[in-house]
Write an enzyme that holds these catalytic residues in place. Sequence first.
Site, PDB file in Angstrom:
ATOM      1  N   LYS A  21     -98.652  41.785  94.433  1.00  0.00           N
ATOM      2  CA  LYS A  21     -98.545  43.285  94.152  1.00  0.00           C
ATOM      3  C   LYS A  21     -98.879  44.377  94.921  1.00  0.00           C
ATOM      4  O   LYS A  21     -98.299  45.369  95.258  1.00  0.00           O
ATOM      5  CB  LYS A  21     -99.079  43.661  92.558  1.00  0.00           C
ATOM      6  CG  LYS A  21     -99.117  44.849  91.927  1.00  0.00           C
ATOM      7  CD  LYS A  21     -99.224  44.998  90.285  1.00  0.00           C
ATOM      8  CE  LYS A  21    -100.506  44.388  89.989  1.00  0.00           C
ATOM      9  NZ  LYS A  21    -101.659  43.802  90.691  1.00  0.00           N
TER      10      LYS A  21
ATOM     11  N   THR B 122     -99.483  43.948  98.247  1.00  0.00           N
ATOM     12  CA  THR B 122     -98.700  43.676  99.282  1.00  0.00           C
ATOM     13  C   THR B 122     -97.280  44.645  99.148  1.00  0.00           C
ATOM     14  O   THR B 122     -97.185  45.393 100.175  1.00  0.00           O
ATOM     15  CB  THR B 122     -98.388  42.435  99.417  1.00  0.00           C
ATOM     16  OG1 THR B 122     -99.487  41.322  99.404  1.00  0.00           O
ATOM     17  CG2 THR B 122     -97.544  42.132 100.727  1.00  0.00           C
TER      18      THR B 122
ATOM     19  N   ARG C 108    -106.766  50.312  94.798  1.00  0.00           N
ATOM     20  CA  ARG C 108    -108.352  50.141  94.479  1.00  0.00           C
ATOM     21  C   ARG C 108    -108.922  49.389  95.415  1.00  0.00           C
ATOM     22  O   ARG C 108    -108.622  48.907  96.385  1.00  0.00           O
ATOM     23  CB  ARG C 108    -108.229  49.560  92.901  1.00  0.00           C
ATOM     24  CG  ARG C 108    -107.693  50.175  92.020  1.00  0.00           C
ATOM     25  CD  ARG C 108    -107.632  49.158  90.696  1.00  0.00           C
ATOM     26  NE  ARG C 108    -106.844  48.121  90.754  1.00  0.00           N
ATOM     27  CZ  ARG C 108    -106.854  47.026  90.174  1.00  0.00           C
ATOM     28  NH1 ARG C 108    -107.795  46.916  89.381  1.00  0.00           N
ATOM     29  NH2 ARG C 108    -106.007  45.848  90.735  1.00  0.00           N
TER      30      ARG C 108
ATOM     31  N   LYS D 124    -110.290  35.034  93.898  1.00  0.00           N
ATOM     32  CA  LYS D 124    -109.320  35.904  93.815  1.00  0.00           C
ATOM     33  C   LYS D 124    -108.549  36.184  95.295  1.00  0.00           C
ATOM     34  O   LYS D 124    -107.557  36.415  95.483  1.00  0.00           O
ATOM     35  CB  LYS D 124    -109.629  37.283  92.911  1.00  0.00           C
ATOM     36  CG  LYS D 124    -108.389  38.262  92.888  1.00  0.00           C
ATOM     37  CD  LYS D 124    -108.769  39.385  92.186  1.00  0.00           C
ATOM     38  CE  LYS D 124    -107.590  40.519  92.059  1.00  0.00           C
ATOM     39  NZ  LYS D 124    -107.500  41.234  93.164  1.00  0.00           N
TER      40      LYS D 124
ATOM     41  N   ALA E 105    -108.659  45.376  85.453  1.00  0.00           N
ATOM     42  CA  ALA E 105    -107.594  45.672  84.495  1.00  0.00           C
ATOM     43  C   ALA E 105    -107.633  44.716  83.251  1.00  0.00           C
ATOM     44  O   ALA E 105    -106.876  45.101  82.240  1.00  0.00           O
ATOM     45  CB  ALA E 105    -106.121  45.453  85.167  1.00  0.00           C
TER      46      ALA E 105
ATOM     47  N   PHE F 183    -103.101  43.512  87.534  1.00  0.00           N
ATOM     48  CA  PHE F 183    -102.423  42.345  86.878  1.00  0.00           C
ATOM     49  C   PHE F 183    -101.217  42.693  86.387  1.00  0.00           C
ATOM     50  O   PHE F 183    -100.758  43.506  86.927  1.00  0.00           O
ATOM     51  CB  PHE F 183    -103.587  42.008  85.883  1.00  0.00           C
ATOM     52  CG  PHE F 183    -104.761  41.346  86.423  1.00  0.00           C
ATOM     53  CD1 PHE F 183    -104.741  40.414  87.124  1.00  0.00           C
ATOM     54  CD2 PHE F 183    -106.011  41.593  85.648  1.00  0.00           C
ATOM     55  CE1 PHE F 183    -106.073  39.880  87.646  1.00  0.00           C
ATOM     56  CE2 PHE F 183    -107.282  41.207  86.229  1.00  0.00           C
ATOM     57  CZ  PHE F 183    -107.352  40.406  87.020  1.00  0.00           C
TER      58      PHE F 183
ATOM     59  N   PHE G 174     -90.584  34.695  99.331  1.00  0.00           N
ATOM     60  CA  PHE G 174     -91.195  33.463  99.945  1.00  0.00           C
ATOM     61  C   PHE G 174     -90.243  32.701 100.632  1.00  0.00           C
ATOM     62  O   PHE G 174     -88.819  32.558 100.502  1.00  0.00           O
ATOM     63  CB  PHE G 174     -92.052  32.677  98.925  1.00  0.00           C
ATOM     64  CG  PHE G 174     -93.178  33.057  98.547  1.00  0.00           C
ATOM     65  CD1 PHE G 174     -94.354  32.638  98.951  1.00  0.00           C
ATOM     66  CD2 PHE G 174     -93.426  34.301  97.699  1.00  0.00           C
ATOM     67  CE1 PHE G 174     -95.802  33.027  98.266  1.00  0.00           C
ATOM     68  CE2 PHE G 174     -94.523  34.891  97.346  1.00  0.00           C
ATOM     69  CZ  PHE G 174     -95.576  34.245  97.478  1.00  0.00           C
TER      70      PHE G 174
ATOM     71  N   TRP H  14     -93.746  41.002 103.470  1.00  0.00           N
ATOM     72  CA  TRP H  14     -94.761  40.380 103.985  1.00  0.00           C
ATOM     73  C   TRP H  14     -94.655  39.816 105.395  1.00  0.00           C
ATOM     74  O   TRP H  14     -95.410  40.046 106.309  1.00  0.00           O
ATOM     75  CB  TRP H  14     -94.874  39.059 102.939  1.00  0.00           C
ATOM     76  CG  TRP H  14     -96.313  38.348 103.268  1.00  0.00           C
ATOM     77  CD1 TRP H  14     -97.315  38.289 102.716  1.00  0.00           C
ATOM     78  CD2 TRP H  14     -96.447  37.170 104.197  1.00  0.00           C
ATOM     79  NE1 TRP H  14     -98.152  37.671 103.532  1.00  0.00           N
ATOM     80  CE2 TRP H  14     -97.445  36.721 104.301  1.00  0.00           C
ATOM     81  CE3 TRP H  14     -95.333  36.537 105.073  1.00  0.00           C
ATOM     82  CZ2 TRP H  14     -98.017  35.784 105.129  1.00  0.00           C
ATOM     83  CZ3 TRP H  14     -95.798  35.756 105.958  1.00  0.00           C
ATOM     84  CH2 TRP H  14     -97.192  35.142 105.896  1.00  0.00           C
TER      85      TRP H  14
END
Length: 559
Positions: free
Chosen positions: A74, A76, A97, A108, A276, A304, A384, A412
């Site tokens: 998210k 990224t 954030r 994480k 979150a 999230f 991916f 990415w």
Amino acid sequence: MADVKSDIEIARAAKKKPILEIGAKLGIPAEHLLPYGHDKAKIGAEFIAAQKDRKNGKLILVTAINPTPAGEGKTTTTVGLGDGLNRIGKKAITCIREASLGPCFGVKGGAAGGGYAQVVPMEDMNLHFTGDFHAITSAHNLLSALIDNHIYWGNEQNIDIRRIAWRRVMDMNDRALRHIVASLGGVANGYPRETGFDITVASEVMAILCLSTDLKDLEKRLGNIIIGYRRDKSPVFARDIKADGAMTVLLKDAMQPNLVQTLENNPAFVHGGPFANIAHGCNSVIATTTALKLADYVVTEAGFGADLGAEKFFDIKCRKAGLKPDAAVIVATVRAMKMNGGIKKDELGKENVDAVKKGCANLGRHVQNVKKFGVPVVVAINHFISDTDAEIQAVKDYVATLGAEAILCRHWAQGSAGIEDLAHKIVELAESGLSQFSPLYPDAMPLFQKIETIAKDIYHAGEVIADKAVRDQLRVWEDQGYGNLPVCMAKTQYSFSTDPNLRGAPSGHTVPVREVRLSAGAGFVVVITGEIMTMPGLPKVPSSEKIFLNEQGYIEGLF
């Protein structure tokens, strides 16, 4: 296949521009930037105040499906979209954030994006950055110390030490501190009592900093914090023990948004970091509103899945700050669809179109939920290398049945060049005027009914259960004038239900409310469901075991 560089290798090779140059692109004079080294700076309050009459740009929210161990990307995508909008000629700012130290050393990882869609300096952002979290921790614990000190010196406010609601915090995952007994060791150390620690990102001070519009508003909100209750159950506020002024002093610099840059030298505001799943999960109001005055497009994220972050972004942040989002992006991956379809993580590399189709139910629920707020939505398929054409097409076909579009994004690996299609779609949606944003529930709705509305309309639960003590507490708060506050649900991020193992799109489940906490300063009621923790623990093999300084003095293993 060529060697794929790690996120930290890519970040380390970034050709950063001096931060004053990034500020100049936004029209921020050097005298209104407080540099922290050469590549990050705080934006002065005087400059921010001077922008208030400028027209707002378009506000874009990036949210996601429920997170899985497969990864969704998210942040990224948020960073990539900001770069993509700049690439197609729009003036865009990314607002995200700050990272909490605890999860960085836990499981994480970082919070600066990934691949060629990152905010830099990545190492600083994932560690101490500009010290904002340390300031929040200090302000919070100053209040904790003042409470015990007030009681020690005679307890003029008649605080019932059995009903002190204010705990302590630290920015680290430490399960040993969840429940403790303080003030042991005799008369000189005060009155022994049970208390505990939460993680800094769960602190009400963090939420207050992220929802305050300026220092005056910050001080007022800090003063409104309820620290505990008297024997007659009347609330005692932080201002009653004269804590608000000193807390504001500690937070003076932390209130200023941080300016950094993406790998493509585009501006990013990184400020605040409430979780979150146990807080409202959005970057600061002051960063978002300032960015809206300085750019055509502001791309921000909420933590999230959309059931948590997006709902709170809409129902708490937008409601409180008067923001009106123009479009929303829901990030999904083929890998996560397969996990939601019942495939194990070690089998995600094999093509399985049927599992993708089965797992799409989770994505569909999020698309429908965001539409309930009147915001037009597009799905970003974060690519991916193992994704097959058939699997990607299955997601696109499914989303089309919902009256939305799914766009493949390769940011990415390719940076802004890989996300141009999404950038053009966002411009189309934002400029269309289709957004008819409104929160899910009105201010005047009773608190328990607000909880039920979120549980049934967003989580698709069959019922909400709560002890009589919880319901009675909500009614007391309503009688005290807090009934118009929004509710902030603390729930597992991994499922629409309160069972983290229940993937997909479950319906008819029960949401048990374990506890409710009044965050009178932040301006919401926290509703704790299931087994959610406000102080995480470290995993059996924490990420910290792989983090070290190499012989060249560079950090290794940090994400």
